[in-house]
Design a protein around this motif. Structure first.
Motif, PDB file in Angstrom:
ATOM      1  N   VAL A 143       0.775  -1.236   0.071  1.00  0.00           N
ATOM      2  CA  VAL A 143       0.192   0.079  -0.068  1.00  0.00           C
ATOM      3  C   VAL A 143       0.977   1.086   0.019  1.00  0.00           C
ATOM      4  CG1 VAL A 143      -1.607   1.196   1.163  1.00  0.00           C
ATOM      5  CG2 VAL A 143      -1.804  -1.118   1.203  1.00  0.00           C
ATOM      6  N   GLU A 144       0.543   2.194  -1.053  1.00  0.00           N
ATOM      7  CA  GLU A 144       1.497   3.431  -1.103  1.00  0.00           C
ATOM      8  C   GLU A 144       0.513   4.394  -0.735  1.00  0.00           C
ATOM      9  OE1 GLU A 144       4.447   4.771  -1.581  1.00  0.00           O
ATOM     10  OE2 GLU A 144       5.386   2.799  -1.462  1.00  0.00           O
ATOM     11  N   VAL A 145       0.966   5.314   0.030  1.00  0.00           N
ATOM     12  CA  VAL A 145       0.016   6.597   0.252  1.00  0.00           C
ATOM     13  C   VAL A 145       0.752   7.915  -0.480  1.00  0.00           C
ATOM     14  CG1 VAL A 145      -1.047   7.905   2.123  1.00  0.00           C
ATOM     15  CG2 VAL A 145      -0.619   5.564   2.535  1.00  0.00           C
ATOM     16  N   LYS A 146      -0.181   8.395  -1.144  1.00  0.00           N
ATOM     17  CA  LYS A 146       0.494   9.700  -2.035  1.00  0.00           C
ATOM     18  C   LYS A 146      -0.494  10.950  -1.780  1.00  0.00           C
ATOM     19  CE  LYS A 146       4.060   7.549  -3.997  1.00  0.00           C
ATOM     20  NZ  LYS A 146       5.273   7.895  -3.517  1.00  0.00           N
ATOM     21  N   GLY A 147       0.108  11.967  -1.925  1.00  0.00           N
ATOM     22  CA  GLY A 147      -0.420  13.283  -1.988  1.00  0.00           C
ATOM     23  C   GLY A 147      -0.236  13.543  -3.314  1.00  0.00           C
ATOM     24  N   ARG A 148       1.070  13.740  -3.872  1.00  0.00           N
ATOM     25  CA  ARG A 148       1.463  13.900  -5.132  1.00  0.00           C
ATOM     26  C   ARG A 148       1.951  12.774  -5.804  1.00  0.00           C
ATOM     27  NH1 ARG A 148       5.967  16.225  -5.747  1.00  0.00           N
ATOM     28  NH2 ARG A 148       5.647  16.742  -8.018  1.00  0.00           N
ATOM     29  N   PHE A 149       1.909  12.511  -7.195  1.00  0.00           N
ATOM     30  CA  PHE A 149       2.238  11.202  -7.731  1.00  0.00           C
ATOM     31  C   PHE A 149       3.019  11.769  -9.051  1.00  0.00           C
ATOM     32  CE2 PHE A 149       0.435   7.155  -9.705  1.00  0.00           C
ATOM     33  CZ  PHE A 149       1.488   6.215  -9.332  1.00  0.00           C
ATOM     34  N   PRO A 150       4.291  12.157  -9.082  1.00  0.00           N
ATOM     35  CA  PRO A 150       4.826  12.478 -10.053  1.00  0.00           C
ATOM     36  C   PRO A 150       5.429  11.487 -10.870  1.00  0.00           C
ATOM     37  CG  PRO A 150       6.171  12.303  -8.208  1.00  0.00           C
ATOM     38  CD  PRO A 150       4.937  12.232  -7.739  1.00  0.00           C
ATOM     39  N   ALA A 151       5.804  11.998 -12.115  1.00  0.00           N
ATOM     40  CA  ALA A 151       6.266  10.935 -12.922  1.00  0.00           C
ATOM     41  C   ALA A 151       7.273   9.848 -12.757  1.00  0.00           C
ATOM     42  CB  ALA A 151       6.657  11.612 -14.418  1.00  0.00           C
ATOM     43  N   SER A 152       8.173  10.263 -11.917  1.00  0.00           N
ATOM     44  CA  SER A 152       9.216   9.462 -11.302  1.00  0.00           C
ATOM     45  C   SER A 152       8.544   8.241 -10.590  1.00  0.00           C
ATOM     46  CB  SER A 152      10.260  10.008 -10.558  1.00  0.00           C
ATOM     47  OG  SER A 152       9.658  10.769  -9.585  1.00  0.00           O
ATOM     48  N   ASP A 153       7.558   8.580  -9.699  1.00  0.00           N
ATOM     49  CA  ASP A 153       6.738   7.607  -8.863  1.00  0.00           C
ATOM     50  C   ASP A 153       6.005   6.984  -9.656  1.00  0.00           C
ATOM     51  OD1 ASP A 153       7.977   8.825  -6.739  1.00  0.00           O
ATOM     52  OD2 ASP A 153       6.162   9.434  -5.887  1.00  0.00           O
ATOM     53  N   ARG A 154       5.336   7.185 -10.846  1.00  0.00           N
ATOM     54  CA  ARG A 154       4.670   6.550 -11.740  1.00  0.00           C
ATOM     55  C   ARG A 154       5.444   5.309 -12.343  1.00  0.00           C
ATOM     56  NH1 ARG A 154       2.498  11.817 -12.972  1.00  0.00           N
ATOM     57  NH2 ARG A 154       3.376  11.618 -15.024  1.00  0.00           N
ATOM     58  N   ALA A 155       6.475   5.825 -12.816  1.00  0.00           N
ATOM     59  CA  ALA A 155       7.329   4.988 -13.492  1.00  0.00           C
ATOM     60  C   ALA A 155       8.187   4.020 -12.440  1.00  0.00           C
ATOM     61  CB  ALA A 155       8.647   5.690 -14.075  1.00  0.00           C
ATOM     62  N   LYS A 156       8.234   4.194 -11.293  1.00  0.00           N
ATOM     63  CA  LYS A 156       8.594   3.162 -10.348  1.00  0.00           C
ATOM     64  C   LYS A 156       7.352   2.025 -10.034  1.00  0.00           C
ATOM     65  CE  LYS A 156       8.883   4.927  -6.230  1.00  0.00           C
ATOM     66  NZ  LYS A 156       9.386   5.661  -5.243  1.00  0.00           N
ATOM     67  N   MET A 157       6.342   2.805  -9.732  1.00  0.00           N
ATOM     68  CA  MET A 157       5.210   1.607  -9.575  1.00  0.00           C
ATOM     69  C   MET A 157       4.932   0.541 -10.537  1.00  0.00           C
ATOM     70  SD  MET A 157       3.967   2.246  -6.798  1.00  0.00           S
ATOM     71  CE  MET A 157       5.582   2.361  -6.444  1.00  0.00           C
ATOM     72  N   LYS A 158       5.024   1.218 -12.176  1.00  0.00           N
ATOM     73  CA  LYS A 158       5.062   0.148 -13.264  1.00  0.00           C
ATOM     74  C   LYS A 158       6.074  -0.556 -13.168  1.00  0.00           C
ATOM     75  CE  LYS A 158       3.968   1.908 -17.184  1.00  0.00           C
ATOM     76  NZ  LYS A 158       3.855   2.929 -18.464  1.00  0.00           N
ATOM     77  N   ALA A 159       7.383  -0.311 -12.831  1.00  0.00           N
ATOM     78  CA  ALA A 159       8.370  -1.078 -12.751  1.00  0.00           C
ATOM     79  C   ALA A 159       8.374  -2.287 -11.683  1.00  0.00           C
ATOM     80  CB  ALA A 159       9.790  -0.297 -12.538  1.00  0.00           C
ATOM     81  N   ILE A 160       7.835  -1.816 -10.595  1.00  0.00           N
ATOM     82  CA  ILE A 160       7.619  -2.774  -9.399  1.00  0.00           C
ATOM     83  C   ILE A 160       6.465  -3.670  -9.829  1.00  0.00           C
ATOM     84  CG2 ILE A 160       6.611  -3.023  -6.939  1.00  0.00           C
ATOM     85  CD1 ILE A 160       9.697  -1.923  -7.287  1.00  0.00           C
ATOM     86  N   ARG A 161       5.354  -3.454 -10.363  1.00  0.00           N
ATOM     87  CA  ARG A 161       4.342  -4.197 -10.906  1.00  0.00           C
ATOM     88  C   ARG A 161       4.722  -5.253 -11.724  1.00  0.00           C
ATOM     89  NH1 ARG A 161       0.509  -4.675 -14.499  1.00  0.00           N
ATOM     90  NH2 ARG A 161      -1.492  -5.506 -13.816  1.00  0.00           N
ATOM     91  N   GLN A 162       5.825  -4.596 -12.730  1.00  0.00           N
ATOM     92  CA  GLN A 162       6.202  -5.619 -13.965  1.00  0.00           C
ATOM     93  C   GLN A 162       7.327  -6.505 -13.324  1.00  0.00           C
ATOM     94  OE1 GLN A 162       8.738  -3.645 -16.899  1.00  0.00           O
ATOM     95  NE2 GLN A 162       7.658  -5.099 -18.450  1.00  0.00           N
ATOM     96  N   GLN A 163       7.847  -6.171 -12.572  1.00  0.00           N
ATOM     97  CA  GLN A 163       9.166  -7.019 -11.972  1.00  0.00           C
ATOM     98  C   GLN A 163       8.763  -8.081 -10.777  1.00  0.00           C
ATOM     99  OE1 GLN A 163      13.003  -4.632 -11.703  1.00  0.00           O
ATOM    100  NE2 GLN A 163      11.994  -3.376 -13.375  1.00  0.00           N
TER     101      GLN A 163
END
Length: 96
Positions: free
Chosen positions: A37-57
């Motif tokens: 579970v990740e809690v976010k106020g802001r969700f910048p492009a760098s965090d979006r890329a990280k979440m995609k990578a974590i989900r994929q890997q």
């Protein structure tokens, strides 16, 4: 004057993929259920890329994003919201 390359050289014709190693520290994790579970106020492009990578890997983990405001746009001129981005990328979301 600029240098002239020999004729066998081509300019920007080939893309070479590369990766860099990073470590991810989730906000909250249930290791038995493999749920993040990740809690976010802001969700910048760098965090979006990280979440995609974590989900994929790490496909054996479920990721849930909890947003302060899931209707926030991912960019000033974008129609995509944080919630919409998650839905498009197969990541669960809720409002914090």
């Amino acid at each position: 004057m600029g240098a002239t390359l020999p004729p066998e050289y081509e300019y920007e014709t080939t893309r070479l993929p590369y990766t860099t190693a990073h470590n991810y520290l989730p906000d909250f994790i249930d290791t038995d259920a493999k749920r993040i579970v990740e809690v976010k106020g802001r969700f910048p492009a760098s965090d979006r890329a990280k979440m995609k990578a974590i989900r994929q890997q790490h496909p054996d983990y479920t990721i849930e994003m909890r947003f302060q405001n899931p209707n926030t746009k991912i960019a000033k001129n974008s129609k995509t919201t944080y919630a919409g981005w998650c839905e498009k990328n197969g990541i669960e979301w809720s409002q914090a």
